[in-house]
Design a protein around this motif. Structure first.
Motif, PDB file in Angstrom:
ATOM      1  N   LEU A   1      -5.719  11.452   4.258  1.00  9.48           N
ATOM      2  CA  LEU A   1      -6.566  10.299   4.566  1.00  9.48           C
ATOM      3  C   LEU A   1      -5.744   9.041   4.829  1.00  9.48           C
ATOM      4  CD1 LEU A   1      -9.453   9.122   4.689  1.00  9.48           C
ATOM      5  CD2 LEU A   1      -9.253   8.640   2.230  1.00  9.48           C
ATOM      6  N   MET A   2      -4.703   8.804   4.034  1.00  9.04           N
ATOM      7  CA  MET A   2      -3.974   7.544   4.103  1.00  9.04           C
ATOM      8  C   MET A   2      -2.854   7.547   5.150  1.00  9.04           C
ATOM      9  SD  MET A   2      -5.515   5.595   2.046  1.00  9.04           S
ATOM     10  CE  MET A   2      -4.345   4.248   2.133  1.00  9.04           C
ATOM     11  N   LEU A   3      -2.249   8.695   5.375  1.00  7.21           N
ATOM     12  CA  LEU A   3      -1.098   8.722   6.277  1.00  7.21           C
ATOM     13  C   LEU A   3      -1.427   8.239   7.688  1.00  7.21           C
ATOM     14  CD1 LEU A   3       1.875   9.369   6.663  1.00  7.21           C
ATOM     15  CD2 LEU A   3       1.229  11.731   7.185  1.00  7.21           C
ATOM     16  N   PRO A   4      -2.518   8.712   8.312  1.00 10.84           N
ATOM     17  CA  PRO A   4      -2.818   8.204   9.658  1.00 10.84           C
ATOM     18  C   PRO A   4      -3.076   6.696   9.685  1.00 10.84           C
ATOM     19  CG  PRO A   4      -4.057  10.205   9.211  1.00 10.84           C
ATOM     20  CD  PRO A   4      -3.459   9.765   7.918  1.00 10.84           C
TER      21      PRO A   4
ATOM     22  N   GLY B   1       0.814  -1.213   0.000  1.00 15.44           N
ATOM     23  CA  GLY B   1       0.000   0.000   0.000  1.00 15.44           C
ATOM     24  C   GLY B   1       0.842   1.255   0.000  1.00 15.44           C
ATOM     25  N   ILE B   2       1.930   1.249   0.761  1.00 18.52           N
ATOM     26  CA  ILE B   2       2.814   2.412   0.789  1.00 18.52           C
ATOM     27  C   ILE B   2       3.462   2.621  -0.577  1.00 18.52           C
ATOM     28  CG2 ILE B   2       4.951   3.321   1.795  1.00 18.52           C
ATOM     29  CD1 ILE B   2       4.184   1.922   4.397  1.00 18.52           C
ATOM     30  N   ALA B   3       3.901   1.521  -1.207  1.00 16.52           N
ATOM     31  CA  ALA B   3       4.517   1.632  -2.530  1.00 16.52           C
ATOM     32  C   ALA B   3       3.510   2.125  -3.569  1.00 16.52           C
ATOM     33  CB  ALA B   3       5.091   0.277  -2.944  1.00 16.52           C
ATOM     34  N   ALA B   4       2.269   1.627  -3.503  1.00 22.58           N
ATOM     35  CA  ALA B   4       1.249   2.064  -4.458  1.00 22.58           C
ATOM     36  C   ALA B   4       0.946   3.544  -4.292  1.00 22.58           C
ATOM     37  CB  ALA B   4      -0.021   1.235  -4.268  1.00 22.58           C
ATOM     38  N   ASN B   5       0.855   3.994  -3.048  1.00 25.75           N
ATOM     39  CA  ASN B   5       0.612   5.421  -2.817  1.00 25.75           C
ATOM     40  C   ASN B   5       1.751   6.277  -3.355  1.00 25.75           C
ATOM     41  OD1 ASN B   5      -1.875   5.140  -1.551  1.00 25.75           O
ATOM     42  ND2 ASN B   5      -0.948   4.809   0.454  1.00 25.75           N
TER      43      ASN B   5
ATOM     44  N   SER C   1      -4.659  19.357  -5.065  1.00 20.14           N
ATOM     45  CA  SER C   1      -5.694  19.317  -4.026  1.00 20.14           C
ATOM     46  C   SER C   1      -6.075  17.882  -3.671  1.00 20.14           C
ATOM     47  CB  SER C   1      -6.935  20.089  -4.492  1.00 20.14           C
ATOM     48  OG  SER C   1      -7.438  19.537  -5.710  1.00 20.14           O
ATOM     49  N   THR C   2      -6.216  17.057  -4.698  1.00 24.56           N
ATOM     50  CA  THR C   2      -6.530  15.644  -4.462  1.00 24.56           C
ATOM     51  C   THR C   2      -5.388  14.937  -3.736  1.00 24.56           C
ATOM     52  OG1 THR C   2      -7.826  15.649  -6.502  1.00 24.56           O
ATOM     53  CG2 THR C   2      -7.276  13.514  -5.556  1.00 24.56           C
ATOM     54  N   ARG C   3      -4.159  15.313  -4.072  1.00 21.44           N
ATOM     55  CA  ARG C   3      -2.995  14.698  -3.433  1.00 21.44           C
ATOM     56  C   ARG C   3      -2.969  15.008  -1.941  1.00 21.44           C
ATOM     57  NH1 ARG C   3       1.883  17.196  -5.885  1.00 21.44           N
ATOM     58  NH2 ARG C   3       0.911  16.308  -7.752  1.00 21.44           N
ATOM     59  N   VAL C   4      -3.251  16.243  -1.583  1.00 20.52           N
ATOM     60  CA  VAL C   4      -3.271  16.626  -0.168  1.00 20.52           C
ATOM     61  C   VAL C   4      -4.357  15.857   0.576  1.00 20.52           C
ATOM     62  CG1 VAL C   4      -3.713  18.521   1.439  1.00 20.52           C
ATOM     63  CG2 VAL C   4      -2.286  18.899  -0.586  1.00 20.52           C
TER      64      VAL C   4
END
Length: 233
Positions: free
Chosen positions: A143-146, A121-125, A135-138
């Motif tokens: 959303l994913m980092l936590p 998942g980290i590699a895909a992100n 804006s979508t990246r932020v």
């Protein structure tokens, strides 16, 4: 009537003194063991190299476990167990780490699969985020980092919990990991960041071969605190 010479003492040996009175001498330095050392006792440079050799041995045992893929978590737990108590395991670091992998492979193998999913998942992100709008990246990072942070923290706590207990079932180990996270929130918060800081040790090939999978488990394990580990069976 002739006088007789005084009889020599029959107990401990006597030595003349300046006053003419014989004084009993005790055991010699050799008899007391003074100045004698065990010829097999490690000292000097050999003793200094014991702990680095233990890290190296534990690292190679962990590498053998990691090569099986399903043994990633058992191998990291075994390295954590060995390096957490080098005074006990420094003379058998390789066999202790392999022994832990052998004893816990079936129990902790599913955690290895979960770890691979998190890494995937980290590699895909990392591949998808650069092509998104700012804006979508932020939003995606927020959303994913936590979620990723919590998963890495839980897996780190699971490795430490598994390193301390070889006999309990998977549910008990998971409960121990959750207990660690709740009792040590600062360690849970810092563990993923510490793993990132230590990542060069397991990403750079020369360091990976030498200590990439023994030093990071040791450092992260100390972050979570020390506890008594059970005996190897």
């Amino acid at each position: 009537m002739t006088s007789r010479a005084p009889a020599a003492p029959t107990g401990s040996s006597a030595l003349p003194t300046s006053t003419g009175v014989p004084a009993a001498s005790g055991p010699s330095r050799f008899e007391r063991g003074i100045g004698r050392r065990d010829p097999l006792e490690a000292r000097g440079l050999v003793r200094f190299l014991n702990k680095p050799a233990a890290f190296f041995g534990s690292n190679w045992a962990a590498l053998l476990g990691i090569l099986t893929v399903i043994g990633i978590v058992p191998a990291l737990a075994g390295a954590t167990r060995t390096t957490a108590d080098l005074e006990q395991y420094e003379d058998a670091a390789f066999t202790t780490t392999l022994g832990h992998v052998r004893c816990t492979l079936r129990r902790d193998g599913p955690a290895s699969a979960l770890l691979l999913l998190v890494l995937g998942g980290i590699a895909a992100n990392a591949l998808v985020l650069p092509v998104l709008d700012p804006s979508t990246r932020v939003f995606a990072v927020g959303l994913m980092l936590p979620i990723m942070w919590v998963m890495v923290s839980l897996l780190s706590a699971y490795v430490v919990s598994a390193s301390r207990d070889q006999r309990s079932d998977r549910a008990t180990i998971m409960l121990g990991a959750l207990t660690l996270v709740m009792r040590r929130p600062l360690a849970a918060l810092a563990a993923p960041a510490l793993i990132v800081v230590l990542s060069p040790l397991w990403l750079l090939a020369p360091l990976t071969i030498a200590c990439g999978f023994s030093v990071p488990p040791c450092v992260v394990g100390r972050l979570w605190g020390t506890a008594q580990a059970d005996s190897i069976h």
